[in-house]
Design an enzyme around this catalytic site. Structure first.
Site, PDB file in Angstrom:
ATOM      1  N   ASP A  84       0.862  -1.164   0.000  1.00 14.96           N
ATOM      2  CA  ASP A  84       0.000   0.000   0.000  1.00 14.96           C
ATOM      3  C   ASP A  84       0.913   1.233   0.000  1.00 14.96           C
ATOM      4  OD1 ASP A  84      -2.297   1.711   0.559  1.00 14.96           O
ATOM      5  OD2 ASP A  84      -1.438   1.852   2.580  1.00 14.96           O
ATOM      6  N   ASP A 137      -0.098   5.173   0.786  1.00 13.45           N
ATOM      7  CA  ASP A 137      -0.321   6.180   1.831  1.00 13.45           C
ATOM      8  C   ASP A 137      -0.474   5.542   3.210  1.00 13.45           C
ATOM      9  OD1 ASP A 137      -0.319   8.200  -0.154  1.00 13.45           O
ATOM     10  OD2 ASP A 137      -2.424   7.810  -0.575  1.00 13.45           O
TER      11      ASP A 137
HETATM   12 MG   LIG Z   1      -2.940   3.229   3.374  1.00 10.36          MG
END
Ligand SMILES: [Mg+2]
Ligand SMILES: [Zn+2]
Length: 191
Positions: A9, A11
């Site tokens: 992932d 952010d």
């Molecule tokens: Mg995230």
């Protein structure tokens, strides 16, 4: 046989999440992330970033800015630790569009896997949200790791709670950050 990968992932897992990041110069790496990515890649894993960027679909992030943000991210990773991301896979749709690629759907993982020739059965998905964990499970990754950076601590608190109903199984491991996740996976590999 294909190569294993770390599906990451973005952010809250790789960089600080200000919410709808739209300025490449505001990008800030989380501590230890660059060297962790370097170690994973040196150990033979491809590095694939899988990110929902609904800010584009919502009109909050100009589409042309996203490649600039990833260019900047590559630059920071390279400068800090000689780290490299092999591939970025992004869902640009808003949830309302009900696309078939937004996490926790596994489509972006499958597409990246086909494109890079990856072995999902030896791969890992790492993220700061339970939707990331679910994506890894939906894609048939060998392991899933929740990190406590970003929203991870709050997400960890949901584990085992009834409100977590759509996510029947938790992650295989919870680590403080991406460095901890990489350590855990490489430790299991060398057994
Ligand atoms: Mg995230
Ligand atoms: Zn999508």
């Amino acid at each position: 046989m294909g190569k294993p990968a770390f599906f990451l992932d973005r952010d809250g897992t790789i960089n600080v999440d200000p919410g709808y990041l739209r300025d490449p110069s505001a990008l800030e790496l989380l501590p230890g992330v660059a060297s962790a990515i370097r170690r994973a890649r040196d150990a033979g894993f491809a590095i694939v970033v899988v990110t929902n960027q609904s800010g584009v679909g919502r009109g909050l992030i100009p589409p042309e800015v996203l490649p600039q943000i990833h260019e900047r991210l590559n630059e920071l990773l390279r400068q800090e630790a000689g780290a490299v991301v092999d591939h970025y896979a992004c869902c640009l749709h808003s949830p309302a569009e009900q696309c078939d690629c937004r996490k926790p759907r596994p489509k972006l993982v499958f597409e990246s896997s086909a494109q890079l020739g990856l072995d999902l059965g030896r791969s890992v998905f790492v993220g700061d949200r339970l939707t990331d964990i679910q994506t890894g499970k939906n894609a048939g990754c060998a392991w899933t790791v929740l990190v406590r950076s970003g929203e991870g601590r709050d997400q960890e608190a949901l584990l085992g709670a009834e409100s977590q109903a759509p996510f029947e199984e938790g992650p295989d491991h919870v680590a403080d950050d991406l460095a901890g996740a990489v350590d855990w996976v490489l430790g299991r590999q060398s057994r």
